[in-house]
Scaffold this active site. Structure first.
Site, PDB file in Angstrom:
ATOM      1  N   TYR A 257     -49.685   9.797 -25.999  1.00 32.49           N
ATOM      2  CA  TYR A 257     -50.498   9.892 -27.305  1.00 32.49           C
ATOM      3  C   TYR A 257     -51.462   8.958 -27.055  1.00 32.49           C
ATOM      4  O   TYR A 257     -51.385   7.668 -27.056  1.00 32.49           O
ATOM      5  CB  TYR A 257     -50.004  10.135 -28.426  1.00 32.49           C
ATOM      6  CG  TYR A 257     -50.877  10.468 -29.702  1.00 32.49           C
ATOM      7  CD1 TYR A 257     -51.813  11.611 -29.574  1.00 32.49           C
ATOM      8  CD2 TYR A 257     -51.252   9.547 -30.586  1.00 32.49           C
ATOM      9  CE1 TYR A 257     -52.626  11.804 -30.588  1.00 32.49           C
ATOM     10  CE2 TYR A 257     -52.119   9.791 -31.700  1.00 32.49           C
ATOM     11  CZ  TYR A 257     -52.718  10.816 -31.605  1.00 32.49           C
ATOM     12  OH  TYR A 257     -53.607  11.296 -32.452  1.00 32.49           O
TER      13      TYR A 257
ATOM     14  N   ASP B 103     -52.552   1.430 -23.039  1.00 27.89           N
ATOM     15  CA  ASP B 103     -52.871   1.895 -24.315  1.00 27.89           C
ATOM     16  C   ASP B 103     -51.778   1.109 -25.220  1.00 27.89           C
ATOM     17  O   ASP B 103     -50.671   1.602 -25.212  1.00 27.89           O
ATOM     18  CB  ASP B 103     -52.950   3.165 -24.619  1.00 27.89           C
ATOM     19  CG  ASP B 103     -53.092   3.694 -26.196  1.00 27.89           C
ATOM     20  OD1 ASP B 103     -53.121   2.718 -27.026  1.00 27.89           O
ATOM     21  OD2 ASP B 103     -53.147   4.893 -26.526  1.00 27.89           O
TER      22      ASP B 103
ATOM     23  N   LYS C 132     -53.257  -0.330 -35.054  1.00 26.32           N
ATOM     24  CA  LYS C 132     -52.127  -0.531 -35.853  1.00 26.32           C
ATOM     25  C   LYS C 132     -51.811  -2.091 -36.202  1.00 26.32           C
ATOM     26  O   LYS C 132     -52.622  -2.738 -37.159  1.00 26.32           O
ATOM     27  CB  LYS C 132     -50.909   0.201 -34.898  1.00 26.32           C
ATOM     28  CG  LYS C 132     -51.006   1.659 -34.794  1.00 26.32           C
ATOM     29  CD  LYS C 132     -49.809   2.335 -34.416  1.00 26.32           C
ATOM     30  CE  LYS C 132     -50.121   3.737 -34.576  1.00 26.32           C
ATOM     31  NZ  LYS C 132     -50.220   4.656 -33.456  1.00 26.32           N
TER      32      LYS C 132
HETATM   33  C1  LIG Z   1     -51.515   5.630 -32.931  1.00 17.33           C
HETATM   34  C2  LIG Z   1     -51.746   5.574 -31.615  1.00 17.33           C
HETATM   35  C3  LIG Z   1     -53.352   6.027 -31.227  1.00 17.33           C
HETATM   36  C4  LIG Z   1     -54.283   6.296 -32.109  1.00 17.33           C
HETATM   37  O1  LIG Z   1     -54.592   5.504 -32.974  1.00 17.33           O
HETATM   38  P1  LIG Z   1     -55.183   6.000 -34.711  1.00 17.33           P
HETATM   39  O2  LIG Z   1     -55.634   4.826 -35.041  1.00 17.33           O
HETATM   40  O3  LIG Z   1     -54.195   6.696 -35.133  1.00 17.33           O
HETATM   41  O4  LIG Z   1     -56.466   6.690 -34.268  1.00 17.33           O
HETATM   42  C5  LIG Z   1     -53.617   5.849 -30.067  1.00 17.33           C
HETATM   43  N1  LIG Z   1     -52.607   5.436 -29.162  1.00 17.33           N
HETATM   44  C6  LIG Z   1     -51.424   5.146 -29.305  1.00 17.33           C
HETATM   45  C7  LIG Z   1     -50.456   4.719 -28.245  1.00 17.33           C
HETATM   46  C8  LIG Z   1     -50.983   5.493 -30.680  1.00 17.33           C
HETATM   47  O5  LIG Z   1     -49.696   5.149 -30.872  1.00 17.33           O
END
Ligand SMILES: *Cc1c(COP(=O)(O)O)cnc(C)c1O
Length: 424
Positions: free
Chosen positions: A144, A236, A264
């Protein structure tokens, strides 16, 4: 357990907010039951509007690594708040956070702050396309990367458990530039790789189909093939950044991407995101280069201050060993409890993130994660919740522990798990 106040609030919420929630997985669709409305958090615990307390293993999806309402974060934020909340102009704090991130993360020489992980990834993709002058992106099934159009394709967790692997509203003309291959399958990557690929984007440790670790050679293979084709490698690390180590997953695996996305943890519980990489690539971003990206609240002083204090605490020696030790105790206890009850589980863990899959096979990609038993997870989840343990409301999400989780919390969780396994 009395959850009357949560019930009433959920009914009211459904009247005013689609599905009653501001992010789909909060609605408990995959596990059933009433979502708890949270009133406050302290350390490892959260408290709902009916005054029930829970040991929290969601930790705001990994953002809260120090524990809730951590004293140093709260007092620094209060000081910052009293000087104003947003200026839309440069501040000293954002320079300090950028310096801290550059010093910590091996692949980052320059960094841009944004307001969410989604925004970080969306901007990184545009940068990769602008830099390479190519369009196609390769991503992995079950990873994701936020909800930008080009990334919401076979995106795991939230979307997958709702039975909507893809979203409505994404033009086919955009989706066609995203190629999806199975995680941990370097041969599949080789088959779809070509000179039109701007970037391969990957969660170096996947946290969004449950926790799935990269197999030996996978990340190295991605580094090699992107270099060979003059494409970019994007990690990511929105979850793994400052969670697996102070330098993220790239430090642990020794594979350095061209662009890294963060989010995060770096906001200490406030909305934030960041993307950074090699200076030569980052200089393509406006106002230096032709890749446009901007944000009214980017580098917001309150979020930046919370992030700075959080990272300072995480930079102390021994922090990650401590988290690792606690996580090992917890997963060993859960495994033993499952063994005693003759329930087949597979636990994937690295550092302070892990998942418990109800399956008797190894979980190495989306299809093996997806094969795990959702009904058993739902029943386990609800037993745990009724025993004051708050797990992610989907089998395809990661569990997190933080510095505030105590040995007593861990023991209490293991006893609750023993009961929950027995009931299956
Ligand atoms: C949470 C998450 C996102 C998106 O971040 P948001 O602050 O919710 O937009 C993107 N990549 C990864 C791996 C994530 O866990």
């Amino acid at each position: 357990m009395n959850i009357q106040a949560s019930r009433i609030l959920f009914e009211k919420a459904k009247k005013y907010i689609p599905g009653g929630v501001n992010s789909p997985v909060r609605a408990f669709k995959a596990v059933g039951g009433t979502p708890r409305f949270i009133e406050r958090g302290h350390g490892s615990k959260i408290f709902d509007v009916d005054r029930n307390s829970y040991i929290d293993y969601i930790c705001s999806w990994g953002a809260i690594i120090l524990g809730h309402a951590e004293t140093c974060v709260i007092s620094a934020v209060k000081d910052t708040l009293s000087n104003g909340t947003s200026f839309g102009a440069a501040t000293a704090l954002e320079v300090e956070l950028a310096e801290t991130i550059v010093d910590a993360v091996p692949g980052i020489e320059q960094v841009r702050l944004v307001s969410s992980g989604t925004e970080a990834v969306m901007s990184a993709i545009r940068l990769a396309r602008g830099y390479t002058n190519r369009n196609r992106i390769i991503k992995f099934e079950g990873c994701y990367h936020g909800h930008a159009d080009s990334m919401l394709i076979k995106a795991g967790s939230g979307a997958a458990t709702l039975g909507m692997p893809d979203s409505l509203g994404i033009p086919a003309d955009i989706a066609k530039y995203t190629t999806v291959v199975p995680y941990n399958d370097i041969e599949a990557v080789k088959q779809v790789m070509d000179t039109d690929v701007a970037a391969i984007i990957v969660e170096p440790v996947c946290g969004n189909m449950g926790v799935v670790l990269p197999q030996k050679g996978f990340l190295e293979g991605l580094r090699e093939i992107t270099t060979q084709y003059n494409s970019l490698l994007i990690f990511d690390e929105v979850i793994t950044g400052f969670r697996l180590s102070y330098g993220g997953a790239q430090q642990i695996y020794g594979v350095i991407p061209d662009i890294t996305c963060l989010g995060k943890i770096i906001g200490g519980g406030f909305p934030i995101g960041a993307y950074g990489g090699k200076r030569e690539i980052m200089e393509y971003i406006s106002p230096l280069g032709g890749v446009y990206q901007a944000g009214t609240l980017s580098g917001n002083p309150v979020a930046v201050q919370a992030g700075l204090v959080t990272l300072k605490i995480l930079s102390a020696i021994g922090v990650y060993d401590f988290l690792d030790g606690h996580a090992v105790k917890l997963v060993n206890g859960i495994q033993e409890a499952a063994n005693k009850a003759s329930v087949a589980i597979t636990i994937n863990r690295i550092g302070s993130m892990f998942s418990v899959f109800f399956t008797n096979t190894a979980v190495t990609n989306y299809s093996t994660a997806e094969q795990s038993d959702s009904q058993k997870y739902a029943s386990f989840f609800n037993s745990m919740l009724n025993n004051n343990i708050y797990l992610p409301p989907s089998r395809l999400e990661a569990w997190f522990i933080g510095l505030a989780h105590t040995l007593e919390n861990i023991e209490q969780t293991i006893s609750a798990a023993e009961e929950a396994f027995k009931k299956l």
